[in-house]
Design a protein around this motif. Structure first.
Motif, PDB file in Angstrom:
ATOM      1  N   GLY A  53       1.012  -1.302  -0.079  1.00  0.00           N
ATOM      2  CA  GLY A  53       0.142  -0.030   0.063  1.00  0.00           C
ATOM      3  C   GLY A  53       0.823   1.296  -0.049  1.00  0.00           C
ATOM      4  N   ILE A  54       1.987   1.140  -0.429  1.00  0.00           N
ATOM      5  CA  ILE A  54       3.098   2.315  -0.395  1.00  0.00           C
ATOM      6  C   ILE A  54       3.074   3.003  -1.693  1.00  0.00           C
ATOM      7  CG2 ILE A  54       5.430   3.016   0.070  1.00  0.00           C
ATOM      8  CD1 ILE A  54       5.416   0.706   2.216  1.00  0.00           C
ATOM      9  N   ARG A  55       2.953   4.215  -1.803  1.00  0.00           N
ATOM     10  CA  ARG A  55       3.141   4.769  -3.155  1.00  0.00           C
ATOM     11  C   ARG A  55       4.811   5.052  -3.556  1.00  0.00           C
ATOM     12  NH1 ARG A  55      -0.733   7.659  -0.366  1.00  0.00           N
ATOM     13  NH2 ARG A  55       0.712   9.242   0.134  1.00  0.00           N
ATOM     14  N   THR A  56       5.047   4.357  -4.376  1.00  0.00           N
ATOM     15  CA  THR A  56       6.518   4.055  -4.952  1.00  0.00           C
ATOM     16  C   THR A  56       6.780   4.140  -6.353  1.00  0.00           C
ATOM     17  OG1 THR A  56       6.215   2.110  -3.226  1.00  0.00           O
ATOM     18  CG2 THR A  56       8.282   2.194  -4.632  1.00  0.00           C
ATOM     19  N   LEU A  57       7.935   4.650  -6.363  1.00  0.00           N
ATOM     20  CA  LEU A  57       8.491   4.960  -8.130  1.00  0.00           C
ATOM     21  C   LEU A  57       9.760   4.570  -8.115  1.00  0.00           C
ATOM     22  CD1 LEU A  57       8.211   6.525 -10.775  1.00  0.00           C
ATOM     23  CD2 LEU A  57       9.221   8.440  -9.503  1.00  0.00           C
ATOM     24  N   VAL A  58      10.106   3.755  -9.138  1.00  0.00           N
ATOM     25  CA  VAL A  58      11.377   3.631  -9.774  1.00  0.00           C
ATOM     26  C   VAL A  58      11.951   4.756 -10.886  1.00  0.00           C
ATOM     27  CG1 VAL A  58      13.121   1.948 -10.540  1.00  0.00           C
ATOM     28  CG2 VAL A  58      11.262   1.112  -9.381  1.00  0.00           C
ATOM     29  N   ASP A  59      12.584   5.555 -10.331  1.00  0.00           N
ATOM     30  CA  ASP A  59      13.138   6.446 -11.265  1.00  0.00           C
ATOM     31  C   ASP A  59      14.281   6.021 -12.322  1.00  0.00           C
ATOM     32  OD1 ASP A  59      13.848   8.697 -12.695  1.00  0.00           O
ATOM     33  OD2 ASP A  59      14.284   9.906 -10.692  1.00  0.00           O
ATOM     34  N   LEU A  60      13.896   5.971 -13.355  1.00  0.00           N
ATOM     35  CA  LEU A  60      14.772   5.252 -14.624  1.00  0.00           C
ATOM     36  C   LEU A  60      15.160   6.338 -15.708  1.00  0.00           C
ATOM     37  CD1 LEU A  60      13.116   1.936 -15.450  1.00  0.00           C
ATOM     38  CD2 LEU A  60      14.934   2.249 -13.855  1.00  0.00           C
ATOM     39  N   LYS A  61      14.957   7.615 -15.292  1.00  0.00           N
ATOM     40  CA  LYS A  61      15.524   8.463 -16.198  1.00  0.00           C
ATOM     41  C   LYS A  61      16.926   8.486 -16.382  1.00  0.00           C
ATOM     42  CE  LYS A  61      11.896  12.105 -14.803  1.00  0.00           C
ATOM     43  NZ  LYS A  61      11.654  13.338 -14.164  1.00  0.00           N
ATOM     44  N   PRO A  62      17.327   9.027 -17.577  1.00  0.00           N
ATOM     45  CA  PRO A  62      18.577   8.640 -17.878  1.00  0.00           C
ATOM     46  C   PRO A  62      19.451   9.647 -17.391  1.00  0.00           C
ATOM     47  CG  PRO A  62      17.394   9.635 -19.652  1.00  0.00           C
ATOM     48  CD  PRO A  62      16.408   9.395 -18.898  1.00  0.00           C
ATOM     49  N   ILE A  63      19.643   9.967 -16.306  1.00  0.00           N
ATOM     50  CA  ILE A  63      20.397  11.020 -15.381  1.00  0.00           C
ATOM     51  C   ILE A  63      21.311  10.310 -14.563  1.00  0.00           C
ATOM     52  CG2 ILE A  63      20.201  13.068 -14.090  1.00  0.00           C
ATOM     53  CD1 ILE A  63      17.434  13.543 -15.159  1.00  0.00           C
ATOM     54  N   LYS A  64      22.467  10.832 -14.242  1.00  0.00           N
ATOM     55  CA  LYS A  64      23.282  10.365 -13.142  1.00  0.00           C
ATOM     56  C   LYS A  64      22.505  10.140 -11.872  1.00  0.00           C
ATOM     57  CE  LYS A  64      27.664  12.275 -15.070  1.00  0.00           C
ATOM     58  NZ  LYS A  64      28.797  13.334 -14.706  1.00  0.00           N
TER      59      LYS A  64
END
Length: 510
Positions: A332-343
């Motif tokens: 139930g946790i609002r989660t994001l994997v940040d895969l933007k092509p940035i360091k």
């Protein structure tokens, strides 16, 4: 001192620090329309959480949502003299409905003048009152309890993102009741809804109380507010609830037939909070690295940053992070994997500035060992050193909800200690008040912290209150409210010398 994520600190210049948090935290930006703002996705995500949490509370107390027009006929506004006087200088007026091409230029077509000018909604008491007089016929129709989520326009000259803009978003509740007691109970019930929401969801401690007569909503018999203390010591009015008596019902002819067959005027209320709550969250919880969003209103409670190296093994690391995300979402946790092509370091600091409650940096060694490494945004540093912690993935997922609750509680406790510790007592003269706050001439744009003063008050009104208000304005002070929870008062009013009836809070304010 090590470099912080923002270019300016709270101590150096609090107003500039606030603008930096809004800008660098991707909350909002100014728009091409003077005094209006563009709310960016992260800022809008916070507002969506505010809406979701508060909307449920509004519905749980028996209210239904509806919507009323943005445009209000001028004749509706003019029916309520006090209301007009209170908002006249801030009203935007529509007088024409068409443009035309004049030699290659667009100009207002003089033939399109409206028969009656329209006011762009500053608040909706008058147009909702017009509907109420059609909807209410009998005591059986009461109480009538409605709410709307909408935008309003008040043509402010000095604006600041979220805190004071020409157009802002809010909810406004409007209710009609058979008698004063029922209407007053509604007014105080919604004030308590706001207090509970501010403290339990925004982690923003407030003091609920009644405004003095000169601070009442135009046309109200009584106005109540919740007041929050910002980190610079100023007060922020975070929500208001108004008992309107029969002023608006008489102007709009909102009558009902009683059980005895008599025609009676309804007693009405209105109450609302706005996007300035987001400004309150920033100034209550932000630090010199940016915003710290309470988990209950964070659009993303946990952000996972894979430490990608543009190598084949990145695929397995991404899979590991995706599995971690799936496990957290299942909890139930609002989660994001940040895969933007940035360091990864740049992404980490971007999320620090935005204030995501937990930021995880997952590298190949973490994945191979079944571990996670994370930072708590509430405790980002130990002195100058950025602190992170490593534990097993399964242990972290199992305790993630409890971790977020702990962050929420700590943010509230920090703010509550600031509020409780910075309300001074013992000032008994106006000279003492001036000695504490200063003259106000070189106002506190970047000045020393000043808390609030709690002083004895005799509830003066009329000319006597106006004179007091002018003296306070000279020091850039206002009476915030008389707290509902009162200590025993014995002695003279600081302003009049008459026997005091209660304590009031005095502060500089936004």
């Amino acid at each position: 001192m090590s470099k912080r994520a923002l270019s300016v600190s709270r101590e150096e210049n609090f107003p500039e620090w606030y603008q930096a948090v809004v800008r660098d935290g991707d909350m909002a930006e100014t728009s091409p329309v003077r005094g209006c703002m563009i709310i960016k996705p992260w800022g809008w995500g916070v507002w969506e959480r505010v809406q979701a949490e508060l909307d449920q509370r509004i519905k749980d107390t028996g209210h239904e949502n509806c919507y009323f027009p943005l445009f209000i006929p001028m004749s509706f506004i003019a029916k309520e003299a006090e209301h007009v006087e209170g908002f006249a200088k801030e009203m935007a007026v529509v007088t024409h409905h068409r443009l035309k091409n004049d030699g290659g230029r667009l100009v207002v077509d003089p033939e399109s003048k409206l028969e009656e000018p329209l006011i762009v909604r500053p608040t909706s008491e008058t147009i909702i009152g017009d509907a109420f007089q059609r909807w209410v016929k009998s005591y059986r129709d009461l109480p009538l309890l409605v709410n709307q989520w909408a935008n309003v326009v008040r043509w402010e000259m000095r604006t600041r993102l979220f805190l004071r803009t020409a157009e802002f978003l809010w909810q406004e509740g409007h209710t009609a009741h058979a008698d004063r007691d029922d209407a007053m109970a509604e007014t105080l019930k919604m004030l308590e809804v706001y207090r509970e929401f501010a403290e339990n969801v925004l982690a923003m401690p407030v003091i609920a109380g009644e405004k003095p007569a000169n601070e009442r909503f135009p046309g109200a018999d009584n106005t109540y507010s919740i007041e929050a203390m910002m980190q610079d010591g100023k007060a922020l009015q975070a929500g208001t609830s108004h008992y309107l008596g029969t002023h608006f019902s008489r102007a709009q002819n909102i009558q009902y037939q009683s059980a005895e067959g008599k025609l009676e005027y309804c007693h009405t209320t209105s109450w609302g909070v706005s996007t300035r709550l987001i400004g309150g969250v920033i100034m209550t919880h932000g630090d010199d690295d940016g915003l710290r969003v309470p988990p209950r209103v964070a659009p993303r409670q946990i952000v996972i940053v894979p430490m990608l190296r543009d190598k084949p093994e990145d695929a397995s690391l991404i899979d590991y992070c995706a599995g971690l995300e799936q496990g957290l979402k299942a909890a139930g946790i609002r989660t994001l994997v940040d895969l933007k092509p940035i360091k990864s370091a740049e992404k980490r600091w971007a999320w620090v500035r935005r204030g995501a409650p937990v930021i995880m940096e997952i590298g190949g060694r973490d994945a191979a060992a079944g571990n996670v490494t994370f930072m708590r945004r509430d405790h980002l540093r130990d002195g100058d050193k950025v602190v992170s912690k490593t534990m097993s993935r399964d242990e972290f997922v199992a305790g993630a909800a409890e971790l977020l609750d702990d962050i929420q509680a700590i943010l509230f406790a920090e703010a509550k200690a600031r509020l409780d510790g910075n309300i001074i007592t013992g000032i008994t003269t106006f000279d003492g008040l001036e000695a504490y706050f200063g003259s106000g001439e070189a106002d506190d744009e970047a000045g020393a912290f000043k808390g609030w003063a709690k002083v004895a008050w005799s509830r003066p009104e009329g000319a006597e209150l106006e004179a007091i208000d002018e003296r306070l304005k000279a020091l850039k002070l206002t009476i915030r409210n008389a707290p509902l929870a009162q200590d025993p008062v014995d002695g003279p009013c600081l302003f009049t010398g008459a026997s005091a009836k209660e304590f009031v809070l005095i502060a500089r304010a936004y």
